[in-house]
Each structure stands twice: as C-alpha cells, then as structure tokens.
Scaffold this active site. Structure first.
Site, PDB file in Angstrom:
ATOM      1  N   SER A  98     -12.836 -25.311 -10.299  1.00 11.19           N
ATOM      2  CA  SER A  98     -12.660 -26.567 -11.031  1.00 11.19           C
ATOM      3  C   SER A  98     -11.179 -26.837 -11.245  1.00 11.19           C
ATOM      4  O   SER A  98     -10.376 -25.901 -11.387  1.00 11.19           O
ATOM      5  CB  SER A  98     -13.348 -26.420 -12.388  1.00 11.19           C
ATOM      6  OG  SER A  98     -12.968 -27.463 -13.249  1.00 11.19           O
ATOM      7  N   TYR A 135     -15.580 -21.658 -20.594  1.00 10.23           N
ATOM      8  CA  TYR A 135     -16.065 -22.089 -19.279  1.00 10.23           C
ATOM      9  C   TYR A 135     -14.921 -22.073 -18.265  1.00 10.23           C
ATOM     10  O   TYR A 135     -15.032 -21.498 -17.175  1.00 10.23           O
ATOM     11  CB  TYR A 135     -16.685 -23.495 -19.359  1.00 10.23           C
ATOM     12  CG  TYR A 135     -16.806 -24.142 -17.996  1.00 10.23           C
ATOM     13  CD1 TYR A 135     -17.735 -23.696 -17.070  1.00 10.23           C
ATOM     14  CD2 TYR A 135     -15.953 -25.194 -17.622  1.00 10.23           C
ATOM     15  CE1 TYR A 135     -17.829 -24.277 -15.806  1.00 10.23           C
ATOM     16  CE2 TYR A 135     -16.039 -25.780 -16.365  1.00 10.23           C
ATOM     17  CZ  TYR A 135     -16.977 -25.313 -15.458  1.00 10.23           C
ATOM     18  OH  TYR A 135     -17.051 -25.880 -14.211  1.00 10.23           O
ATOM     19  N   LYS A 146     -13.971 -19.684 -14.651  1.00  9.47           N
ATOM     20  CA  LYS A 146     -13.547 -20.133 -13.311  1.00  9.47           C
ATOM     21  C   LYS A 146     -12.259 -19.412 -12.900  1.00  9.47           C
ATOM     22  O   LYS A 146     -12.106 -18.961 -11.758  1.00  9.47           O
ATOM     23  CB  LYS A 146     -13.331 -21.648 -13.289  1.00  9.47           C
ATOM     24  CG  LYS A 146     -14.606 -22.453 -13.472  1.00  9.47           C
ATOM     25  CD  LYS A 146     -15.565 -22.257 -12.307  1.00  9.47           C
ATOM     26  CE  LYS A 146     -16.891 -22.942 -12.499  1.00  9.47           C
ATOM     27  NZ  LYS A 146     -17.938 -22.497 -11.581  1.00  9.47           N
TER      28      LYS A 146
HETATM   29  P1  NAD Z   1     -25.595 -27.758 -12.163  1.00  7.43           P
HETATM   30  O1  NAD Z   1     -25.839 -27.152 -13.502  1.00  7.43           O
HETATM   31  O2  NAD Z   1     -26.304 -29.010 -11.821  1.00  7.43           O
HETATM   32  O3  NAD Z   1     -25.912 -26.685 -11.016  1.00  7.43           O
HETATM   33  C1  NAD Z   1     -25.772 -25.300 -11.202  1.00  7.43           C
HETATM   34  C2  NAD Z   1     -27.094 -24.671 -10.803  1.00  7.43           C
HETATM   35  O4  NAD Z   1     -26.989 -23.254 -10.959  1.00  7.43           O
HETATM   36  C3  NAD Z   1     -28.275 -25.126 -11.663  1.00  7.43           C
HETATM   37  O5  NAD Z   1     -29.321 -25.565 -10.820  1.00  7.43           O
HETATM   38  C4  NAD Z   1     -28.670 -23.880 -12.456  1.00  7.43           C
HETATM   39  O6  NAD Z   1     -30.061 -23.854 -12.698  1.00  7.43           O
HETATM   40  C5  NAD Z   1     -28.184 -22.768 -11.541  1.00  7.43           C
HETATM   41  N1  NAD Z   1     -27.838 -21.485 -12.183  1.00  7.43           N
HETATM   42  C6  NAD Z   1     -26.983 -21.282 -13.211  1.00  7.43           C
HETATM   43  N2  NAD Z   1     -26.888 -19.959 -13.455  1.00  7.43           N
HETATM   44  C7  NAD Z   1     -27.692 -19.322 -12.557  1.00  7.43           C
HETATM   45  C8  NAD Z   1     -27.998 -17.964 -12.294  1.00  7.43           C
HETATM   46  N3  NAD Z   1     -27.475 -16.967 -13.025  1.00  7.43           N
HETATM   47  N4  NAD Z   1     -28.863 -17.686 -11.296  1.00  7.43           N
HETATM   48  C9  NAD Z   1     -29.424 -18.681 -10.552  1.00  7.43           C
HETATM   49  N5  NAD Z   1     -29.150 -19.987 -10.757  1.00  7.43           N
HETATM   50  C10 NAD Z   1     -28.291 -20.299 -11.751  1.00  7.43           C
HETATM   51  O7  NAD Z   1     -24.021 -27.931 -12.006  1.00  7.43           O
HETATM   52  P2  NAD Z   1     -23.195 -28.684 -10.872  1.00  7.43           P
HETATM   53  O8  NAD Z   1     -22.550 -29.871 -11.503  1.00  7.43           O
HETATM   54  O9  NAD Z   1     -24.015 -28.838  -9.664  1.00  7.43           O
HETATM   55  O10 NAD Z   1     -22.051 -27.616 -10.639  1.00  7.43           O
HETATM   56  C11 NAD Z   1     -22.121 -26.650  -9.604  1.00  7.43           C
HETATM   57  C12 NAD Z   1     -20.937 -25.723  -9.736  1.00  7.43           C
HETATM   58  O11 NAD Z   1     -19.755 -26.507  -9.686  1.00  7.43           O
HETATM   59  C13 NAD Z   1     -20.889 -24.961 -11.056  1.00  7.43           C
HETATM   60  O12 NAD Z   1     -20.414 -23.665 -10.800  1.00  7.43           O
HETATM   61  C14 NAD Z   1     -19.892 -25.746 -11.871  1.00  7.43           C
HETATM   62  O13 NAD Z   1     -19.250 -24.953 -12.829  1.00  7.43           O
HETATM   63  C15 NAD Z   1     -18.926 -26.233 -10.807  1.00  7.43           C
HETATM   64  N6  NAD Z   1     -18.186 -27.446 -11.192  1.00  7.43           N
HETATM   65  C16 NAD Z   1     -18.878 -28.548 -11.597  1.00  7.43           C
HETATM   66  C17 NAD Z   1     -18.163 -29.678 -12.004  1.00  7.43           C
HETATM   67  C18 NAD Z   1     -18.895 -30.886 -12.494  1.00  7.43           C
HETATM   68  O14 NAD Z   1     -18.264 -31.723 -13.175  1.00  7.43           O
HETATM   69  N7  NAD Z   1     -20.156 -31.094 -12.172  1.00  7.43           N
HETATM   70  C19 NAD Z   1     -16.755 -29.677 -11.985  1.00  7.43           C
HETATM   71  C20 NAD Z   1     -16.097 -28.538 -11.534  1.00  7.43           C
HETATM   72  C21 NAD Z   1     -16.825 -27.419 -11.133  1.00  7.43           C
HETATM   73  N1  UFG Z   2     -14.785 -39.983 -22.151  1.00  3.84           N
HETATM   74  C1  UFG Z   2     -14.983 -41.014 -23.065  1.00  3.84           C
HETATM   75  N2  UFG Z   2     -16.209 -41.154 -23.634  1.00  3.84           N
HETATM   76  C2  UFG Z   2     -17.249 -40.311 -23.340  1.00  3.84           C
HETATM   77  C3  UFG Z   2     -17.039 -39.273 -22.398  1.00  3.84           C
HETATM   78  C4  UFG Z   2     -15.787 -39.125 -21.835  1.00  3.84           C
HETATM   79  O1  UFG Z   2     -14.062 -41.769 -23.360  1.00  3.84           O
HETATM   80  O2  UFG Z   2     -18.335 -40.479 -23.904  1.00  3.84           O
HETATM   81  C5  UFG Z   2     -13.450 -39.861 -21.502  1.00  3.84           C
HETATM   82  C6  UFG Z   2     -12.781 -38.533 -21.770  1.00  3.84           C
HETATM   83  O3  UFG Z   2     -12.058 -38.577 -22.974  1.00  3.84           O
HETATM   84  C7  UFG Z   2     -11.899 -38.393 -20.524  1.00  3.84           C
HETATM   85  C8  UFG Z   2     -12.724 -39.065 -19.426  1.00  3.84           C
HETATM   86  O4  UFG Z   2     -13.658 -39.909 -20.114  1.00  3.84           O
HETATM   87  O5  UFG Z   2     -10.715 -39.125 -20.677  1.00  3.84           O
HETATM   88  C9  UFG Z   2     -13.493 -38.091 -18.569  1.00  3.84           C
HETATM   89  O6  UFG Z   2     -14.268 -37.218 -19.388  1.00  3.84           O
HETATM   90  P1  UFG Z   2     -15.428 -36.290 -18.797  1.00  3.84           P
HETATM   91  O7  UFG Z   2     -16.042 -35.583 -19.962  1.00  3.84           O
HETATM   92  O8  UFG Z   2     -16.320 -37.066 -17.916  1.00  3.84           O
HETATM   93  O9  UFG Z   2     -14.634 -35.274 -17.850  1.00  3.84           O
HETATM   94  P2  UFG Z   2     -13.465 -34.241 -18.209  1.00  3.84           P
HETATM   95  O10 UFG Z   2     -12.311 -34.602 -17.338  1.00  3.84           O
HETATM   96  O11 UFG Z   2     -13.229 -34.131 -19.648  1.00  3.84           O
HETATM   97  O12 UFG Z   2     -14.131 -32.854 -17.788  1.00  3.84           O
HETATM   98  C10 UFG Z   2     -14.576 -32.618 -16.466  1.00  3.84           C
HETATM   99  C11 UFG Z   2     -15.742 -31.647 -16.475  1.00  3.84           C
HETATM  100  C12 UFG Z   2     -15.303 -30.283 -16.925  1.00  3.84           C
HETATM  101  C13 UFG Z   2     -14.147 -29.814 -16.078  1.00  3.84           C
HETATM  102  C14 UFG Z   2     -13.051 -30.851 -16.134  1.00  3.84           C
HETATM  103  C15 UFG Z   2     -11.914 -30.464 -15.233  1.00  3.84           C
HETATM  104  O13 UFG Z   2     -16.760 -32.096 -17.366  1.00  3.84           O
HETATM  105  O14 UFG Z   2     -16.371 -29.370 -16.734  1.00  3.84           O
HETATM  106  O15 UFG Z   2     -13.550 -32.111 -15.707  1.00  3.84           O
HETATM  107  O16 UFG Z   2     -12.260 -30.566 -13.918  1.00  3.84           O
HETATM  108  F1  UFG Z   2     -13.709 -28.634 -16.565  1.00  3.84           F
END
Ligand code: NAD
Ligand code: UFG
Length: 333
Positions: free
Chosen positions: A124, A149, A153
C-alpha cells in the site's frame, strides 16, 4: 500451471481473477471469507466462462494451504489475503499483526516447500508514511506509518525483501496500491463494506442510494487547490491489469522490486464528488466536517516506474470509476 490468489474472493482479488482468466491463466482462489462472500467465485466464473476453483481456508493454516499446492501446480502466488481496516487495526492491533504477518510467513514456508518462486504482494502507499514530497516515487524512504495496518504492510515488505535476499531463486514484486475504487463494469463484482464505510467512494455511493443522508467532507482547510484532501484514485480493473504485468515481470526477474500502482494524478474530495455527480446525473449532499485524525493533505503516485518496467498504464477515467461504483452500489443488495 496455476496462479494462486490468496484473498481471491475479496475486492481486488476477484477483479484480478477475472483479468487473469480472461488472459488465459488458470487460477486457484483461497479465502476464508472473513471479508468476502462465497458467491464471488461463481460470479468470476459467470463473467469469464472459466473455472475459478476456491479453497475455503485460512492462509495461516499450513496443512490446508499445502493441500492447495498438492492438488494444483502452483507456479506463482498473488497474496491479497489480509485485514485492511485502518480504524479496526488501531483498536485490535494484535489481530492485524497475527493475521497479516502469520499468513505471509506461512505462505512463504509452503511456497518454499513446493518450489514456488514467484510472489506478488498487495502492499500500500501507506508504507511511505508522510512523504517528504509528491508525487511519491519508489526510491523515497518508507516508514512512519500512523497505524498498525500500515505497519503490517511495512513489516511484510521487509520480510519479503529479506526472503528474496536469502534466496536468489525467489522473485518478489511489491505492489503499492494508491486508492482503489470502482467496480467491474458488469455490476457483478465490487466492494461491499461492512457497516458505515470509511472510504470516500463507498460513502458517496451510499449517499446516492439514500442509505446515508450526506457526505461529510473531512477538512476544507488543507493546503490544496480547493482545501479538501487529494488522493490518487485508481480503477480496480486498471489495478487488476497491473497484477498481470507484475506476474510477467516476475517471470523474467529475480530479487524483489517495488512498484507504485496509481494513475499519477491527484484528485480532491470535491473533484470526486463533482465527477460522480456528472457521471451519474445525481446530486450528492455534503457537509464540511473537521479533518479526520491521521489524514494527510495530499499524495499521489509517480507511476513512471510501472510504466517503464511493467509496461502498464491506467486507462480508466475518474468518471468511469464513479459510474462503475454507482452501478455496483445499485446491484449489490
Ligand atoms: P478485501 O478485504 O476485499 O480482500 C481480502 C480478502 O482476504 C478477503 O476476501 C478476506 O476474506 C481474505 N482474508 C483475510 N485474511 C485471510 C486469511 N488469514 N486467510 C484467508 N483469507 C483471508 O480487501 P481488498 O481491498 O481486496 O485488498 C486486498 C489486499 O490489498 C489486502 O492485503 C489489502 O490490505 C491491500 N490493499 C488494499 C487497498 C484498498 O484500498 N482496497 C489499498 C492498499 C492495499
Ligand atoms: N474522506 C471524506 N469523507 C469520507 C471519507 C473520506 O472527506 O467520508 C476523504 C478523506 O479525508 C481523504 C479522502 O477522502 O481526504 C480519501 O479517503 P479514503 O478513506 O477513501 O482513503 P485514504 O487515502 O484515507 O486511505 C486509503 C486506504 C487505506 C490506505 C491508504 C493509503 O483506505 O487503507 O489509502 O494507500 F492505507
């Protein structure tokens, strides 16, 4: 030869499974459904017309994971499985360290036992902490994450770098996602947050659907063009394509390499709201609220390295992200 997707039923994993299957790869999914639905594999099959076998298991369960490697010739792994809610990680840090770190360690051990040498990891942009400048590039220092969290990472990246340094045969790609949004254009796959959404796009779609009354814009006094926070929103289908390019890269390169996956463009909260309104012909009521603790004013990716070495560029516009998010919101109940 199959690609194993841990967390393959999740938001990003499911979209990546569709991309891989459409490109002719065989995939195997492993998920414990702690944050996803058992219906997802069927939807992947419906979209691609190809089998998406799913193992319901916890990646920390080495015996169950070994079964996957015994029954399939797993050539590469994309490791999505992990817990990802920032707020929950502050309240329950041990749950996050135990789940995210143990899953990765178990996976690495099982991969080594079955001579599987290619690993793509879902990292991330949060690993950059509070970056010294924007856009953020991969040479900038990592660290200074503000929550458990993010620290999982960072720690997993370090574990993977150490593992790759010790094993010259191992190929590891660290993909640092910026802000994934959007959904599959079919309306069959997307992200369904539990409870009140933390993230901007699902909150907007729930306001549009009448589930929430208005959007709280967290802060309008940031040093940004309109005072609201700026992020690099990336369509989940563009992100999914990045995983294909990363798999290809890992086939021909050894060692560990990090790539930003973002568009290279920052949009403010108000930009997103207005794009959503334009794309869908709707009005989103909003209220300016205080800044959210821990939020940074503005960051977006320098996406040049991924363009140069992975031959990957995003193709989908902010309007498309908004249109697809809204289609999914209307379909997902
Ligand atoms: P998500 O929660 O939709 O998908 C993660 C999946 O992993 C889920 O289906 C969950 O059931 C499964 N899981 C969690 N722990 C497990 C375990 N111990 N064994 C088996 N399955 C398990 O999340 P996502 O948005 O698809 O994210 C995927 C990956 O990308 C994650 O590692 C997340 O941290 C990373 N990531 C996501 C974002 C985002 O904003 N969505 C941003 C940066 C990084
Ligand atoms: N925001 C609002 N109102 C809301 C939600 C968000 O104004 O109800 C604003 C936040 O303040 C920020 C922007 O929208 O300025 C984006 O916020 P998000 O929560 O959608 O995303 P973030 O950038 O805060 O966080 C995301 C992921 C994290 C990850 C991070 C860095 O949720 O898991 O990006 O990659 F760690």
């Amino acid at each position: 030869m199959a690609v194993l997707l841990t967390g393959g039923a999740g938001y990003i994993g499911s979209h990546t499974a569709v991309e891989l299957l459409s490109a002719g790869y065989q995939v195997v999914l492993a998920d414990n459904f702690c944050n996803s639905s058992p219906q997802v594999p069927r939807r992947i099959e419906q979209l691609t017309g190809k089998p998406a076998p799913i193992y319901q298991l916890d990646v920390r369960d080495a015996d169950a994971l070994e079964q996957v490697f015994k029954e399939n010739q797993v050539d590469a792994v994309i490791h999505f499985a992990g817990l990802k809610a920032v707020g929950e990680s502050v309240e329950r840090p041990l749950l996050y360290y135990r789940n995210n770190l143990d899953a990765t360690l178990t996976l690495l051990e099982v991969m080594a036992k079955y001579s599987c040498h290619r690993l793509i990891f879902s990292s991330s942009a949060t690993v950059y902490g509070d970056p010294e400048r924007v856009p953020v590039n991969e040479d900038m220092p990592v660290g200074g994450c503000s929550n458990p969290y993010g620290r999982t990472k960072l720690m997993i990246e370090q574990i993977l770098l150490d593992a790759a340094a010790a094993d010259p045969g191992l190929s590891v790609v660290l993909l640092r996602y910026f802000n994934p949004v959007g959904a599959h254009p079919s309306g069959l796959l997307g992200e369904k947050p539990n409870g009140i959404p933390n993230n901007l796009m699902p909150y907007i779609t729930q306001v549009a659907a009448g589930i929430r009354d208005h959007l709280n814009v967290f802060g309008n006094d940031y040093p940004t063009p309109d005072g609201t926070g700026v992020r690099d929103y990336i369509h989940v289908c563009d992100l999914a394509e990045g995983h294909l390019r990363a798999l290809e890269y890992a086939e021909t390169h050894r060692g560990a390499e990090a790539f930003n996956l973002g568009t290279g463009v920052g949009y403010s909260v108000l930009d997103v709201v207005h794009a959503f309104e334009r794309a869908n012909g709707l009005t989103i009521p909003l209220v300016f609220a205080p800044r959210r603790a821990g939020d940074l004013p503005a960051y977006w990716a320098d996406a040049e390295k991924a363009a140069r070495l992975l031959n990957w560029r995003t193709r989908r516009s902010l309007e498309q992200m908004c249109a697809d998010s809204w289609r999914w919101q209307r379909n997902c109940d």
